[in-house]
Design a protein around this motif. Structure first.
Motif, mmCIF file in Angstrom:
data_model
loop_
_atom_site.group_PDB
_atom_site.id
_atom_site.type_symbol
_atom_site.label_atom_id
_atom_site.label_comp_id
_atom_site.label_asym_id
_atom_site.label_seq_id
_atom_site.Cartn_x
_atom_site.Cartn_y
_atom_site.Cartn_z
ATOM 1 N N GLN A 1 0.807 -1.215 0.000
ATOM 2 C CA GLN A 1 0.000 0.000 0.000
ATOM 3 C C GLN A 1 0.845 1.273 0.000
ATOM 4 O O GLN A 1 0.308 2.368 -0.137
ATOM 5 N N HIS B 1 1.046 -9.609 4.507
ATOM 6 C CA HIS B 1 -0.054 -8.642 4.568
ATOM 7 C C HIS B 1 -0.762 -8.663 3.214
ATOM 8 O O HIS B 1 -0.415 -7.893 2.317
ATOM 9 N N ASN C 1 -1.411 -10.810 8.574
ATOM 10 C CA ASN C 1 -2.290 -9.671 8.814
ATOM 11 C C ASN C 1 -3.748 -10.114 8.712
ATOM 12 O O ASN C 1 -4.120 -10.833 7.777
ATOM 13 N N GLU C 2 -4.562 -9.697 9.657
ATOM 14 C CA GLU C 2 -6.015 -9.958 9.625
ATOM 15 C C GLU C 2 -6.301 -11.359 9.071
ATOM 16 O O GLU C 2 -6.937 -11.529 8.026
ATOM 17 N N TYR D 1 -11.379 -0.849 13.754
ATOM 18 C CA TYR D 1 -11.948 0.337 13.107
ATOM 19 C C TYR D 1 -13.357 0.607 13.588
ATOM 20 O O TYR D 1 -13.748 1.750 13.799
ATOM 21 N N ASN E 1 -14.877 -2.691 6.484
ATOM 22 C CA ASN E 1 -13.710 -3.563 6.361
ATOM 23 C C ASN E 1 -14.123 -4.963 5.905
ATOM 24 O O ASN E 1 -13.771 -5.963 6.521
ATOM 25 N N TRP F 1 -18.221 3.714 7.611
ATOM 26 C CA TRP F 1 -17.774 2.792 8.658
ATOM 27 C C TRP F 1 -18.227 3.386 9.992
ATOM 28 O O TRP F 1 -18.061 4.599 10.208
ATOM 29 N N GLU G 1 -3.675 -1.490 14.390
ATOM 30 C CA GLU G 1 -4.340 -0.644 13.381
ATOM 31 C C GLU G 1 -5.565 -0.004 14.006
ATOM 32 O O GLU G 1 -6.362 -0.689 14.659
ATOM 33 N N TRP H 1 -3.286 3.268 11.981
ATOM 34 C CA TRP H 1 -3.176 2.838 10.581
ATOM 35 C C TRP H 1 -2.802 4.022 9.675
ATOM 36 O O TRP H 1 -3.361 5.114 9.817
ATOM 37 N N SER I 1 -5.711 2.778 -0.284
ATOM 38 C CA SER I 1 -6.673 2.013 0.500
ATOM 39 C C SER I 1 -6.715 0.568 0.006
ATOM 40 O O SER I 1 -6.788 0.318 -1.206
ATOM 41 N N ALA I 2 -6.694 -0.363 0.945
ATOM 42 C CA ALA I 2 -6.738 -1.781 0.558
ATOM 43 C C ALA I 2 -8.094 -2.123 -0.049
ATOM 44 O O ALA I 2 -8.188 -2.782 -1.079
ATOM 45 N N GLY I 3 -9.142 -1.645 0.576
ATOM 46 C CA GLY I 3 -10.476 -2.031 0.141
ATOM 47 C C GLY I 3 -10.898 -1.337 -1.138
ATOM 48 O O GLY I 3 -11.352 -1.975 -2.091
ATOM 49 N N LYS J 1 -9.084 8.117 0.117
ATOM 50 C CA LYS J 1 -9.432 7.655 1.461
ATOM 51 C C LYS J 1 -8.160 7.746 2.298
ATOM 52 O O LYS J 1 -7.361 6.823 2.366
ATOM 53 N N TYR K 1 -5.718 8.365 5.606
ATOM 54 C CA TYR K 1 -5.634 8.069 7.042
ATOM 55 C C TYR K 1 -4.531 8.846 7.750
ATOM 56 O O TYR K 1 -4.436 8.834 8.965
HETATM 57 C C1 BG6 Z 1 -7.164 -3.364 7.284
HETATM 58 C C2 BG6 Z 1 -5.910 -3.702 6.568
HETATM 59 O O1 BG6 Z 1 -8.119 -4.193 6.732
HETATM 60 O O2 BG6 Z 1 -7.717 -2.095 7.161
HETATM 61 C C3 BG6 Z 1 -5.216 -2.564 5.877
HETATM 62 O O3 BG6 Z 1 -5.020 -4.447 7.357
HETATM 63 C C4 BG6 Z 1 -6.255 -1.587 5.360
HETATM 64 O O4 BG6 Z 1 -4.396 -3.100 4.884
HETATM 65 C C5 BG6 Z 1 -7.033 -1.043 6.545
HETATM 66 O O5 BG6 Z 1 -5.719 -0.574 4.597
HETATM 67 C C6 BG6 Z 1 -8.042 0.026 6.183
HETATM 68 O O6 BG6 Z 1 -8.874 -0.404 5.162
HETATM 69 P P1 BG6 Z 1 -9.063 0.443 3.832
HETATM 70 O O7 BG6 Z 1 -9.904 -0.402 2.974
HETATM 71 O O8 BG6 Z 1 -9.720 1.697 4.247
HETATM 72 O O9 BG6 Z 1 -7.704 0.657 3.289
#
Ligand code: BG6
Length: 478
Positions: free
Chosen positions: A22, A137, A182-183, A315, A334, A351, A377, A424, A431-433, A439, A441
């Motif tokens: 990321q 991850h 991770n997760e 989160y 998430n 969220w 996170e 985080w 953003s991962a999602g 988005k 942080y």
């Molecule tokens: C977690 C992950 O799911 O949430 C991160 O470990 C991710 O990789 C973070 O970035 C926040 O989610 P997003 O979708 O807002 O990036």
């Protein structure tokens, strides 16, 4: 005031958390191979790829935001210096398996990849920042997805174990805190990024997901074993996407539904922390035709090599009910479905914001395992506007953190043993999602947009100085 100051232990690990894919960019630099996340496009197709990609090849028509990300690959010195300026004691990052083994199972590691992380850890050391390293991850090597079906194959366990041993040997004097996956529960919610698996028509998805989960759990235990043997003074933990589930009503059916949802997540850490499959899985596996082929050897490995601490992302809380009507008002957080909770506010990405939920979650996890916890996170993804002074007035982010940190302190008062807190994305990243840059942080703004345009310059947001003060006062001043 004195009482406040004493709540958080002196050696508390304050910092921030990122994932290689990321922020690094340099997606083919110095011999790096492709991983599952490298084929996740931006835009509407992303969700399909996160769950079950129709193709494992890069497509010309897609834009891949991880390929350049925020170019940490070339900016890491500047970025780590900014973390140091905020007073970070700890920096959570992940090693990209494919920088070390481009195909996941190469005979020899890639020296250039190993040197990249050497340089990062040396930079951390220069600033007295303790690295906390995630071994995987969301980035299963793409070749292993193609040739073995990702983590559905037992053979991947051995490749992962080999990779772990190589990095433990290489970094044993530089890294003393490690996380395995991770997760790890993400295999149930976004199976491709969670475990590099695709599910074919006619297959039982739960069978494939839990088989992959079992292989990751055994791999996690073997990584724990190797870590303890190679770096006896290190600590290694598991990592869960957490967030307690509330029943929508006091109806006992809703309560049991919430308990079942929580068990779906805690199943993973139950195994990693206690060393055996919880009894509730027997009925669930039978009723869903799941056979994970657990062997006596697997059981012994799981039992013997449990984690030293339990880490998690937090989160949002979740909310559930058995009433289908109520489900018409839901919000996905998430990758997890939740009924809208009327008592909570929601973010720009819908969220839920629930600081007390952090306290509840911490107490639940600590009650369950009685092992030190680590919040690795937590943070707010929001739309930030850079002003004419190249600053962002992100008071909303400060408010979010302040309320969560207050509740984290309450949990410590409740008796929870906590090693540290890494927010985080201390610097804006992909953003991962959603794959978006918008988005954001970070405490640090990065000039890059959703299409990869921008100067990649870094600017401090208002929250930068606020977090600096939090760390300087060891959480007494929020
Ligand atoms: C977690 C992950 O799911 O949430 C991160 O470990 C991710 O990789 C973070 O970035 C926040 O989610 P997003 O979708 O807002 O990036």
């Amino acid at each position: 005031m004195n009482k406040e100051k004493n709540i958080i232990p002196e050696n508390f690990l304050w910092g921030g958390a990122v994932a290689s894919n990321q922020l690094e960019g340099g997606y083919l630099a110095d011999g790096k191979g492709l991983s599952a996340v490298d084929i996740l496009p931006a835009g509407d197709n992303r969700q399909i790829y996160l769950e079950n990609p129709p193709s494992l090849e890069l497509q010309d028509e897609f834009f891949y935001p991880s390929h350049n990300a925020i170019d940490f690959y070339n900016h890491y010195k500047e970025d780590i210096a900014m973390f140091a300026e905020m007073g970070f004691k700890c920096f959570r990052l992940s090693i990209a398996w494919v920088r070390i083994f481009p195909n996941g199972n190469d005979k020899e590691p890639n020296e250039a990849g190993l040197q990249f992380y050497d340089a990062i850890f040396d930079e951390c050391k220069k600033h007295n920042i303790e690295p906390l390293v995630t071994l995987q991850h969301f980035d299963t090597p793409l070749e292993l997805c193609k040739q073995y079906g990702g983590w559905r194959s037992r053979e991947v366990i051995g490749f992962f174990e080999n990779y772990c041993k190589v990095v433990f040997e290489r970094y044993k004097d530089k890294v003393k805190y490690w996380l395995t996956f991770n997760e790890i529960n993400m295999v149930l919610h976004a199976p491709f990024i969670g475990a590099g698996i695709t599910v074919k028509d006619g297959e039982n998805p739960l069978q494939v997901q839990y088989l992959a989960a079992h292989h990751q759990l055994v791999a996690s235990a073997l990584a724990t074993k190797a870590c303890h043997e190679i770096i006896p003074d290190a600590k290694i933990g598991c990592m869960l996407a957490s967030g307690t589930t509330y029943p929508y009503t006091a109806n006992p059916d809703d309560f049991f539904h919430a308990l079942t949802r929580d068990r779906q997540a805690y199943f993973f850490t139950d195994v990693q922390s206690r060393g055996y499959y919880p009894t509730y899985t027997k009925r669930f596996f039978e009723e869903n035709n799941i056979d994970i082929g657990i062997t006596e050897e697997d059981k012994a490995i799981l039992q013997t090599h449990v984690v030293d601490f339990v880490s998690f992302s937090y989160y949002s809380s979740k909310c559930t009910t058995t009433d289908e009507e109520v489900w018409k008002h839901n919000s996905d957080t998430n990758f997890m479905r939740s009924v809208r909770n009327p008592y909570l506010q929601y973010t720009d990405w819908d969220w839920s914001i629930d600081p007390v939920g952090l306290r509840i979650t911490m107490n639940q996890i600590y009650d369950r395992y009685q092992k030190p916890l680590f919040v690795v996170e937590n943070g707010l993804g929001a739309i930030d506007e850079l002003d004419e002074n190249n600053c962002v007035d992100d008071q909303y982010r400060i408010d979010y953190f302040r309320e969560h940190l207050k509740q984290m302190k309450e949990a410590i008062r409740d008796g929870v043993e906590l090693l540290g807190y890494t927010s985080w994305g201390p610097i804006d990243l992909v953003s991962a999602g959603s794959g978006q840059m918008s988005k954001r942080y970070g405490f640090i703004y990065v000039d890059r947009d959703n299409d990869g345009n921008g100067t990649y310059a870094r600017y401090k947001k208002k929250s930068f100085d606020w977090y600096k003060e939090v760390i300087a006062t060891n959480g007494a001043e929020l």
